[in-house]
Design a protein around this motif. Sequence first.
Motif, PDB file in Angstrom:
ATOM      1  N   GLN A 113       0.842  -1.199   0.000  1.00  0.00           N
ATOM      2  CA  GLN A 113       0.000   0.000   0.000  1.00  0.00           C
ATOM      3  C   GLN A 113       0.878   1.249   0.000  1.00  0.00           C
ATOM      4  OE1 GLN A 113      -3.459   0.243  -0.246  1.00  0.00           O
ATOM      5  NE2 GLN A 113      -3.310  -1.932  -0.672  1.00  0.00           N
ATOM      6  N   GLN A 114       1.989   1.189   0.709  1.00  0.00           N
ATOM      7  CA  GLN A 114       2.882   2.338   0.790  1.00  0.00           C
ATOM      8  C   GLN A 114       3.806   2.441  -0.428  1.00  0.00           C
ATOM      9  OE1 GLN A 114       2.218   4.364   3.251  1.00  0.00           O
ATOM     10  NE2 GLN A 114       3.615   5.851   2.330  1.00  0.00           N
ATOM     11  N   LYS A 115       4.471   1.333  -0.748  1.00  0.00           N
ATOM     12  CA  LYS A 115       5.538   1.402  -1.762  1.00  0.00           C
ATOM     13  C   LYS A 115       5.001   1.387  -3.196  1.00  0.00           C
ATOM     14  CE  LYS A 115       9.082  -0.540   1.190  1.00  0.00           C
ATOM     15  NZ  LYS A 115      10.146  -1.508   1.380  1.00  0.00           N
ATOM     16  N   ILE A 116       3.916   0.684  -3.419  1.00  0.00           N
ATOM     17  CA  ILE A 116       3.376   0.628  -4.775  1.00  0.00           C
ATOM     18  C   ILE A 116       2.234   1.625  -4.938  1.00  0.00           C
ATOM     19  CG2 ILE A 116       2.114  -0.827  -6.425  1.00  0.00           C
ATOM     20  CD1 ILE A 116       3.917  -3.126  -5.547  1.00  0.00           C
ATOM     21  N   PHE A 117       1.236   1.545  -4.067  1.00  0.00           N
ATOM     22  CA  PHE A 117       0.045   2.370  -4.294  1.00  0.00           C
ATOM     23  C   PHE A 117       0.244   3.824  -3.856  1.00  0.00           C
ATOM     24  CE2 PHE A 117      -1.320  -2.045  -4.345  1.00  0.00           C
ATOM     25  CZ  PHE A 117      -1.890  -2.071  -5.609  1.00  0.00           C
ATOM     26  N   ARG A 118       1.219   4.085  -2.990  1.00  0.00           N
ATOM     27  CA  ARG A 118       1.597   5.474  -2.684  1.00  0.00           C
ATOM     28  C   ARG A 118       2.960   5.811  -3.277  1.00  0.00           C
ATOM     29  NH1 ARG A 118      -1.786   8.725   0.929  1.00  0.00           N
ATOM     30  NH2 ARG A 118      -3.624   7.421   1.220  1.00  0.00           N
TER      31      ARG A 118
END
Length: 424
Positions: free
Chosen positions: A35-40
């Motif tokens: 969620q952090q590294k790819i989607f954000r």
Amino acid sequence: MQDDSGRTRHIWPVEGAARAPFWIFSDPEIYEAEQQKIFRGSVWHFLCLEVDVPNAGDYRTATVGETPVIVTRGDDGVIHGMVNRCAHKGALVCLKKHDNVSRLTCVYHAWTYKLDGSLEAVAFRNGLRGQGGMPEDFDVDQHRLQKLRVTTFCGMVFGTFSEETPSIETYLGPAMTPFIERNLGRPLKVLGTHSQIIHNNWKLYAENLRDAYHATLLHTFYTTFKVNRLDMDGGIMLSEKGWHHISFARRAHLQEDAEYGAAKVHAAKYNSSLAGPELIRAWEEFEDGITHSIQTIFPTMCIQFTLNSLAIRFFAPRGVDVTELNWIFLGYERDTAEQTEMRLIQANLTGAAGLVSLEDGCINEFVQRGTRRSPEAASFMEMGGRGVVSVPASRATEASVRGFWQGYCEIMGFDTQPRAEAAE
Ligand SMILES: [Fe+2]
């Protein structure tokens, strides 16, 4: 990948992108990190089409990963992206899939935002009868809907949370952009949409889209009615870094049944004919002769063109083993009524209950269920070698699936040690 204390918790198999360890599909820590590294992270995410917000005041809701977002078109025609989360208490501001409004107003306390997401008004800001209200130093400019960078390409609207994400043209790369222009580079018309919940980790669907090997084995309709077969003239083209791909085939160049017969493939057993042959009646639309193509854009979308059925698929995680899959069926503004009708009939091939693609709705769940509680095991993806390179004249390869894992590992920080051998 290291956790905050520096311990190495997850080790990628030494074979690199030719393996996907099964913990990757069910580990809640991995899911959080994605969620952090790819989607954000420094990635463009498909949000909607420009034709979804054609007029000033139109909005469309979407998600980036699990984050709810809004796409609006301002009074000046500019497209804006913002998180669908009121700056006051965090409630969703836009509750519909799409609407046309002059302002975005949160239903909870009526905080009102302009179409670009800036805060315009706060109910009872000055209190009542000289009491209550916001402090004197309250500044509306400090409270807006969190902005996303947005960009457009060939009628598609993309968003990103990162300032580092390169331009969309650079992100897609020169190997990918001409084929997107071939398929989407003229005014589009939405023919219909639908969505479904599938019970698997989102990366299994990302693999499935890139997996030309399965397409003519699992999907017996394709093979039986010769819409898409591995023995057609076709190939796999990868983007410069291998993250995106194009799988293409030409229906006219069908070779022999021998491979299917020799492999005892279930699709080869039947000698069937269609009661409704109009389902696959098609006209030749492009000079390149390509009649079936899947083009992925990392991480969670694809543009698909089968016969005359043009569709965009995009998907988003809804939990470690739940994914929401969306379909948009498209035609062109210039289409005749007969062409639109043919596209609509052919749309029955794909989609949630489509004659071809309904199998994908469950096959990924079979992998999810099969890989549970096997963190020590990994998939084996050496069809077509171990490299991440284009294969111009064959689709009997998993190069594009390895390309996905190569991109995924780069973003997630997994230390892969892929073998240097290239796929032939
Ligand atoms: Fe499939």
